[in-house]
Design a protein around this motif. Structure first.
Motif, PDB file in Angstrom:
ATOM      1  N   ALA A  10      -5.471  17.373   7.749  1.00 52.61           N
ATOM      2  CA  ALA A  10      -5.099  17.946   6.453  1.00 52.61           C
ATOM      3  C   ALA A  10      -5.807  17.240   5.297  1.00 52.61           C
ATOM      4  CB  ALA A  10      -3.592  17.865   6.258  1.00 52.61           C
ATOM      5  N   VAL A  11      -6.319  16.054   5.565  1.00 55.63           N
ATOM      6  CA  VAL A  11      -6.992  15.265   4.523  1.00 55.63           C
ATOM      7  C   VAL A  11      -8.483  15.564   4.549  1.00 55.63           C
ATOM      8  CG1 VAL A  11      -7.556  12.942   3.712  1.00 55.63           C
ATOM      9  CG2 VAL A  11      -5.255  13.437   4.595  1.00 55.63           C
ATOM     10  N   LYS A  12      -8.999  16.014   3.403  1.00 56.51           N
ATOM     11  CA  LYS A  12     -10.427  16.329   3.300  1.00 56.51           C
ATOM     12  C   LYS A  12     -11.197  15.263   2.518  1.00 56.51           C
ATOM     13  CE  LYS A  12      -9.594  20.159   5.433  1.00 56.51           C
ATOM     14  NZ  LYS A  12      -9.925  20.247   6.878  1.00 56.51           N
ATOM     15  N   ALA A  13     -10.487  14.496   1.680  1.00 61.35           N
ATOM     16  CA  ALA A  13     -11.118  13.431   0.899  1.00 61.35           C
ATOM     17  C   ALA A  13     -10.071  12.359   0.596  1.00 61.35           C
ATOM     18  CB  ALA A  13     -11.720  13.978  -0.391  1.00 61.35           C
ATOM     19  N   ILE A  14     -10.550  11.171   0.263  1.00 61.04           N
ATOM     20  CA  ILE A  14      -9.662  10.022   0.046  1.00 61.04           C
ATOM     21  C   ILE A  14      -9.984   9.394  -1.310  1.00 61.04           C
ATOM     22  CG2 ILE A  14      -8.978   7.745   0.921  1.00 61.04           C
ATOM     23  CD1 ILE A  14     -10.108   8.717   3.691  1.00 61.04           C
ATOM     24  N   VAL A  15      -8.951   9.053  -2.055  1.00 58.11           N
ATOM     25  CA  VAL A  15      -9.104   8.307  -3.313  1.00 58.11           C
ATOM     26  C   VAL A  15      -8.375   6.980  -3.166  1.00 58.11           C
ATOM     27  CG1 VAL A  15      -8.481   8.189  -5.762  1.00 58.11           C
ATOM     28  CG2 VAL A  15      -9.350  10.330  -4.793  1.00 58.11           C
ATOM     29  N   VAL A  16      -9.059   5.894  -3.478  1.00 59.22           N
ATOM     30  CA  VAL A  16      -8.447   4.563  -3.464  1.00 59.22           C
ATOM     31  C   VAL A  16      -8.370   4.070  -4.901  1.00 59.22           C
ATOM     32  CG1 VAL A  16      -8.610   2.187  -2.642  1.00 59.22           C
ATOM     33  CG2 VAL A  16      -9.394   4.075  -1.190  1.00 59.22           C
ATOM     34  N   ARG A  17      -7.182   3.724  -5.350  1.00 62.88           N
ATOM     35  CA  ARG A  17      -7.036   3.186  -6.702  1.00 62.88           C
ATOM     36  C   ARG A  17      -5.908   2.163  -6.736  1.00 62.88           C
ATOM     37  NH1 ARG A  17      -2.949   5.491  -9.839  1.00 62.88           N
ATOM     38  NH2 ARG A  17      -1.971   7.384  -8.974  1.00 62.88           N
ATOM     39  N   GLY A  18      -5.834   1.424  -7.831  1.00 59.79           N
ATOM     40  CA  GLY A  18      -4.807   0.408  -7.977  1.00 59.79           C
ATOM     41  C   GLY A  18      -3.676   0.876  -8.870  1.00 59.79           C
ATOM     42  N   ILE A  42       0.855  -1.180   0.000  1.00 63.14           N
ATOM     43  CA  ILE A  42       0.000   0.000   0.000  1.00 63.14           C
ATOM     44  C   ILE A  42       0.891   1.231   0.000  1.00 63.14           C
ATOM     45  CG2 ILE A  42      -1.678   1.367   1.291  1.00 63.14           C
ATOM     46  CD1 ILE A  42      -2.911  -1.061  -0.018  1.00 63.14           C
ATOM     47  N   GLU A  43       0.627   2.127  -0.951  1.00 64.92           N
ATOM     48  CA  GLU A  43       1.369   3.377  -1.029  1.00 64.92           C
ATOM     49  C   GLU A  43       0.386   4.530  -0.852  1.00 64.92           C
ATOM     50  OE1 GLU A  43       3.110   3.264  -4.889  1.00 64.92           O
ATOM     51  OE2 GLU A  43       4.276   1.435  -4.489  1.00 64.92           O
ATOM     52  N   THR A  44       0.852   5.628  -0.293  1.00 64.70           N
ATOM     53  CA  THR A  44      -0.010   6.806  -0.132  1.00 64.70           C
ATOM     54  C   THR A  44       0.676   8.028  -0.711  1.00 64.70           C
ATOM     55  OG1 THR A  44       0.875   7.267   2.077  1.00 64.70           O
ATOM     56  CG2 THR A  44      -1.127   5.908   1.945  1.00 64.70           C
ATOM     57  N   SER A  45      -0.148   8.952  -1.173  1.00 64.29           N
ATOM     58  CA  SER A  45       0.383  10.181  -1.761  1.00 64.29           C
ATOM     59  C   SER A  45      -0.620  11.298  -1.510  1.00 64.29           C
ATOM     60  CB  SER A  45       0.595   9.993  -3.271  1.00 64.29           C
ATOM     61  OG  SER A  45       0.973  11.208  -3.877  1.00 64.29           O
ATOM     62  N   LEU A  46      -0.158  12.367  -0.852  1.00 65.61           N
ATOM     63  CA  LEU A  46      -1.038  13.491  -0.540  1.00 65.61           C
ATOM     64  C   LEU A  46      -1.031  14.486  -1.695  1.00 65.61           C
ATOM     65  CD1 LEU A  46      -2.919  14.649   1.637  1.00 65.61           C
ATOM     66  CD2 LEU A  46      -0.941  15.905   2.538  1.00 65.61           C
ATOM     67  N   GLN A  47      -2.198  14.678  -2.302  1.00 63.68           N
ATOM     68  CA  GLN A  47      -2.366  15.617  -3.406  1.00 63.68           C
ATOM     69  C   GLN A  47      -3.188  16.800  -2.893  1.00 63.68           C
ATOM     70  OE1 GLN A  47      -0.884  14.949  -6.364  1.00 63.68           O
ATOM     71  NE2 GLN A  47      -0.151  12.997  -5.527  1.00 63.68           N
ATOM     72  N   GLY A  48      -2.501  17.756  -2.264  1.00 59.65           N
ATOM     73  CA  GLY A  48      -3.215  18.863  -1.636  1.00 59.65           C
ATOM     74  C   GLY A  48      -4.000  18.332  -0.450  1.00 59.65           C
ATOM     75  N   SER A  49      -5.315  18.459  -0.526  1.00 58.29           N
ATOM     76  CA  SER A  49      -6.153  17.974   0.581  1.00 58.29           C
ATOM     77  C   SER A  49      -6.713  16.579   0.331  1.00 58.29           C
ATOM     78  CB  SER A  49      -7.313  18.951   0.799  1.00 58.29           C
ATOM     79  OG  SER A  49      -8.134  19.014  -0.364  1.00 58.29           O
ATOM     80  N   VAL A  50      -6.293  15.955  -0.777  1.00 51.79           N
ATOM     81  CA  VAL A  50      -6.794  14.615  -1.125  1.00 51.79           C
ATOM     82  C   VAL A  50      -5.682  13.596  -0.943  1.00 51.79           C
ATOM     83  CG1 VAL A  50      -7.754  13.158  -2.938  1.00 51.79           C
ATOM     84  CG2 VAL A  50      -8.464  15.554  -2.761  1.00 51.79           C
ATOM     85  N   LEU A  51      -5.960  12.556  -0.176  1.00 55.63           N
ATOM     86  CA  LEU A  51      -4.984  11.489   0.017  1.00 55.63           C
ATOM     87  C   LEU A  51      -5.290  10.341  -0.945  1.00 55.63           C
ATOM     88  CD1 LEU A  51      -2.579  10.466   1.816  1.00 55.63           C
ATOM     89  CD2 LEU A  51      -4.304   9.087   2.990  1.00 55.63           C
TER      90      LEU A  51
END
Length: 686
Positions: free
Chosen positions: A43-51, A2-11
Motif C-alpha cells: 500500500a506504500v508507494k513512497a516514504i517521507v522521513v521527517r523530525g 519513531i512514529e508512523t502515519s499513512l497519508q494515502g499511499s505515502v508513509l
C-alpha cells in the motif's frame, strides 16, 4: 521514538526523540523497523522521513562514542534507505546536523524549509562523518562544495543548499509535512545517491589543503576529511564507505577527538550551577542599559541589539557617545559586508539603540551593565548612583576584569541584585562571559545572568570572587614568567614559540603587545621598576604605537626589535642580573604549568565549580587550542600531573619566594588521580 502515519499511499516516518531528535540506539532500531515494513507494504508507494518538534535531527548521540555503539549502526540504516525500491524523501526543518544530514543524504530526494540549517560538524569533535557523509555529499554537490562543508564543519542554510544541489525543493510555507507528502506523491522512482558519479581535478585537494593550511595545521580530523572526500572520487561507493569508516575508527580513539569530546560536554556542563535551587525562575529582561560607550560598552551593546533586545547606552560626554555609536555602526557594516547579516538586520538592530547623557534614562532598564575604566572608586560611585536610579528588581552588573564584586555590591542597598558580567574583548565577537557570583548575589539573579548570556550567543561560566576571577587570575603568573625570563636571558621569540607550538595563535608577549603594554602603567616615565615600565617610558606600548616588545610592520606582523632588546639589556644590567640560557622546558613550566597550578588553587578554593569550567574559560576567552581540551585537561591527560609538579619544583627557585605549589595539584599527582577525584568530587564535568 519513531512514529508512523499513512497519508494515502505515502508513509510518514517521524523521528520523535526530543529535544534534538538524536539518532541513538532506540531511534535507529525504530527507523530500521519502520523502513523495512514500508518497503514490504504494497500500500506504500513512497516514504517521507521527517523530525518532530524543532529539528529534523541534530545527529548522533555523542555519548555512545566512548563505548561500543549498539546495533543497528547508522550506516546500515542509511544503506537500507538508499536501496529502497520506493522513493524516499527527507523533509528537513530546523537542523539537520551530522548523522541527521547523513540520513538525509541517504534519501533519494530532499525538501526543506528555506531557513533550515544543514551541516556536518563532526570535525569539531575531532572525527569525520562516519555514516557516508564524505562519500555521498560530493556525489550530490561536487567536491569543492563538499570539502568546504565537511572540513570547516560550518552549517549552511537550506536556501544555500538548494543553490548547490543539496536540496531538491524548498517548502513555500510553514506546512512542511503537507508539502513533503505532496512532493513524494509526484515521484515515480528512487534515485540512489551512491549511484551518482563524481569527478574532480586531482589538484583540487592539494589546493584546498594549502588554502586552509593555517586552519588545519596540526589537526588530524580535517586532513582525514580531505582524504575521505578524495576516496569518493577514486573509489566506488562501497570501498569509499569502508575507507571513511576506517578513518572514523582511527580518529575516534585518538587524543584529539577525546579532548574535543571533553570540550563538547564541558561547555554544556558549564551552564549547570550545582547549588542553584531547581525552582529558581530567571527574571525577565526586556531592556538593557550600558554605562560607557567605549570599546567594551559598544561591543557589549551589540550582543543585545543583535538578539533583539533594546539598549540604552549612557556616557558622560556627547563626543564619547557619538564615537561609540559610530564604532557600532562600522562593526555592523563590516559584518554585513561579510554576508553574516543582512542590511535589514543591521537596520533593525540600530533602531533598538538609544543613547543619552542622562543616567535617569536607565530607570526603566531590567539590566544595567557598567563598562567603564577599571577603577574601584569610579565603579563604586556609579553603583551608588545606580542604587538610587534603577527600578526595584533591576539587575546591576559590572564588566570588571579583576575587581571585587562584593566590594562593589556593598555600596548599594541591594547587594543581591549585583553580579559580575565579565565580557572579553572584542565583546561583540568573543564567546566567553565570566558570570561572577558575589557573596550576596541572589539565586534568580545568577540564573538570569546565565540564561541571558546563552540568549545572546555567549558561553557563560560561573566564577566566585577573587582578583582576576578565573581567566585573568591564571594569566598573571603566565605573564610574570614570560617577562621575568626576558630579563633573565630568553628572547621574545623563544618565549612565545612554546605557546604557538602548542597551538595558540600567539604567545604571552605578543598578547601583551596586542592588549597594550601600557594597560595599568602608572604613566611616570621616571619611575622604572620593571622592564615593562622601561618599555612604556620609551613609548613602546605595543601594536597601537607600532612597537612594544616586538616591532610591527604595516600589517601588524611582529618582528624582532633591536631597540626593545637594548632596553631589556640595559634594565638587566642595572638590576645586576647575569643573562643565562633558558630551556624550552623552563619556558613551558613558567608560562604554561604555572597556569595549571593557579587553576588548581582556584578549584580548591571553590572559585570555580569544576576543573572543566576552567578549560571552558581558556578555550573561549583566550584561544587555548581546542584539540588539547583546555589547560586542566591538557595537564591531566596529555602531559601528566606528575610531570607538571616535577617541572614546577625544578624551576621554583627562578619563580621567587611568592611561588607555591597547589596542594590539590600535588595531591592529584601523588595519588595519580584526576583533579576532581583529588578534590573529593568524583566526575563533576570531567
Amino acid at each position: 521514538m519513531i512514529e508512523t502515519s499513512l497519508q494515502g499511499s505515502v508513509l510518514e516516518i517521524l523521528i520523535a526523540n526530543p529535544p534534538v531528535n538524536a539518532l541513538g540506539a532506540g531511534v535507529r532500531k525504530g527507523l530500521e523497523r519502520a523502513l523495512r515494513e514500508a518497503i514490504l507494504d504494497s500500500a506504500v508507494k513512497a516514504i517521507v522521513v521527517r523530525g518532530t518538534g524543532k529539528f529534523f535531527s541534530a545527529g548522533a548521540d555523542i555519548s555512545e562514542f566512548d563505548n561500543t555503539i549498539p546495533d543497528p549502526q547508522l550506516p546500515d540504516i542509511i544503506n537500507l534507505m538508499e536501496t529502497s525500491p520506493k522513493p524516499v524523501v527527507a523533509a528537513i526543518h530546523g537542523l539537520a546536523f551530522g548523522g541527521g544530514l547523513e540520513l538525509a543524504l541517504g534519501a533519494h530526494y530532499r525538501i526543506a524549509t528555506p531557513i533550515a540549517k544543514l551541516g556536518l560538524p563532526e570535525v569539531a569533535l575531532g572525527i569525520l562523518p562516519g555514516a557516508g557523509g564524505t562519500q555521498r555529499l560530493p556525489r550530490i554537490v561536487g567536491v569543492e562544495a563538499a570539502l568546504e562543508m565537511i572540513v570547516s564543519g560550518a552549517p549552511i542554510s537550506a536556501a544555500k543548499g538548494a543553490e548547490i544541489g543539496l536540496i531538491d525543493k524548498l517548502a513555500e510555507n510553514e506546512d512542511l509535512a503537507q508539502q513533503a507528502t505532496a512532493y513524494a506523491r509526484t515521484l515515480t522512482a528512487p534515485r540512489p545517491t551512491g549511484a551518482r558519479e563524481v569527478t574532480a581535478d586531482p589538484a583540487v585537494f592539494e589546493q584546498f589543503a594549502t588554502k586552509n593550511a593555517r586552519k588545519i595545521d596540526g589537526l588530524d580530523a580535517p586532513k582525514a576529511c580531505i582524504e575521505a572526500v578524495r576516496a569518493a572520487v577514486i573509489l566506488p561507493l562501497a570501498q569509499g564507505l569502508e575507507r571513511e569508516l576506517a578513518f572514523f575508527h582511527e580518529l575516534v580513539v585518538g587524543q584529539q577527538s577525546e579532548a574535543l569530546r571533553h570540550v563538547f560536554f564541558s561547555e554544556r556542563m558549564a551552564a549547570k550551577i550545582d547549588d542553584l535551587p531547581k525552582e529558581t525562575t530567571p527574571r525577565k529582561i526586556a531592556k538593557v542599559g550600558i554605562i560607557g560607550a567605549g570599546t567594551m560598552g559598544g561591543g557589549i551593546s551589540m550582543n543585545f541589539l543583535s538578539a533583539g533586545i533594546p539598549v540604552t547606552i549612557v556616557d558622560m560626554a556627547q563626543e564619547a557617545l557619538d564615537r561609540g555609536i559610530a564604532v557600532i555602526c562600522r562593526n555592523y557594516e563590516a559584518t554585513a559586508a561579510k554576508g553574516r547579516l543582512t542590511t535589514e538586520q543591521v537596520g533593525t538592530a540600530m533602531t533598538l539603540l538609544t543613547s543619552s547623557l542622562d543616567f535617569g534614562e536607565l530607570a526603566d532598564c531590567d539590566l544595567i551593565i557598567e563598562a567603564v575604566y577599571e577603577d574601584m572608586d569610579i565603579k563604586k560611585r556609579i553603583f551608588a548612583r545606580l542604587d538610587e536610579i534603577a527600578k526595584p528588581g533591576a539587575i546591576l552588573a559590572s564588566n570588571t576584569s579583576y575587581l571585587s564584586i562584593d566590594d562593589i555590591a556593598d555600596v548599594t542597598s541591594r547587594p543581591g541584585d549585583v553580579v559580575g558580567l565579565h565580557f572579553f574583548s572584542p565583546a561583540n565577537i568573543m564567546k566567553l562571559v565570566e558570570v561572577v557570583r558575589g557573596a550576596k548575589t541572589a539565586a534568580d539573579v545568577l540564573a538570569t545572568a546565565m540564561d541571558l548570556a546563552r540568549r545572546i550567543g555567549k558561553q557563560p561560566v560561573v566564577s566566585g570572587v577573587c582578583y582576576g576571577f578565573i581567566g585573568n587570575r591564571m594569566l598573571l603568573p603566565r605573564i610574570d614568567g614570560a617577562i621575568d625570563m626576558l630579563v633573565e636571558g630568553a628572547t621574545p621569540q623563544q618565549v612565545d614559540r612554546i605557546s604557538v607550538d602548542l597551538g595558540m595563535p600567539m604567545g604571552p608577549l605578543q598578547m601583551m603587545d596586542l592588549a597594550g603594554l601600557d594597560l595599568g602603567w602608572h604613566r611616570d616615565v621616571s619611575r622604572i621598576e620593571s622592564v615593562r615600565d622601561a618599555l612604556c617610558a620609551a613609548g613602546r606600548w605595543g601594536q597601537k604605537t607600532g612597537c612594544g616588545i616586538y616591532d610591527y610592520d604595516d600589517k601588524r606582523r611582529p618582528l624582532p626589535s633591536p631597540a626593545a632588546q637594548s632596553i631589556i639589556d640595559a634594565f638587566r644590567e642595572k638590576s645586576g642580573i647575569v643573562p643565562r640560557a633558558i630551556s624550552d622546558e623552563e619556558i613551558t613550566a613558567r608560562t604554561l604549568y604555572v597556569m595549571v597550578n593557579e587553576g588548581a588553587k582556584i578549584l580548591e578554593e571553590g572559585i570555580t565549580q569544576r576543573a572543566s569550567d576552567i578549560d571552558v574559560v581558556w578555550l573561549n576567552g583566550y584561544a587555548w587550542p581546542r584539540h588539547t581540551g583546555g589547560p586542566m585537561y591538557w595537564a591531566e591527560h596529555l602531559v601528566g600531573l606528575e610531570a607538571v609538579v616535577q617541572n614546577l619544583n625544578a624551576y621554583s627557585r627562578s619563580m621567587g619566594e611568592s611561588f607555591s605549589l597547589s596542594p590539590l595539584l600535588v595531591r592529584a599527582a601523588t595519588n595519580r588521580t584526576s583533579f576532581e577525584d583529588a578534590r573529593g568530587k568524583l566526575g563533576a564535568g570531567s
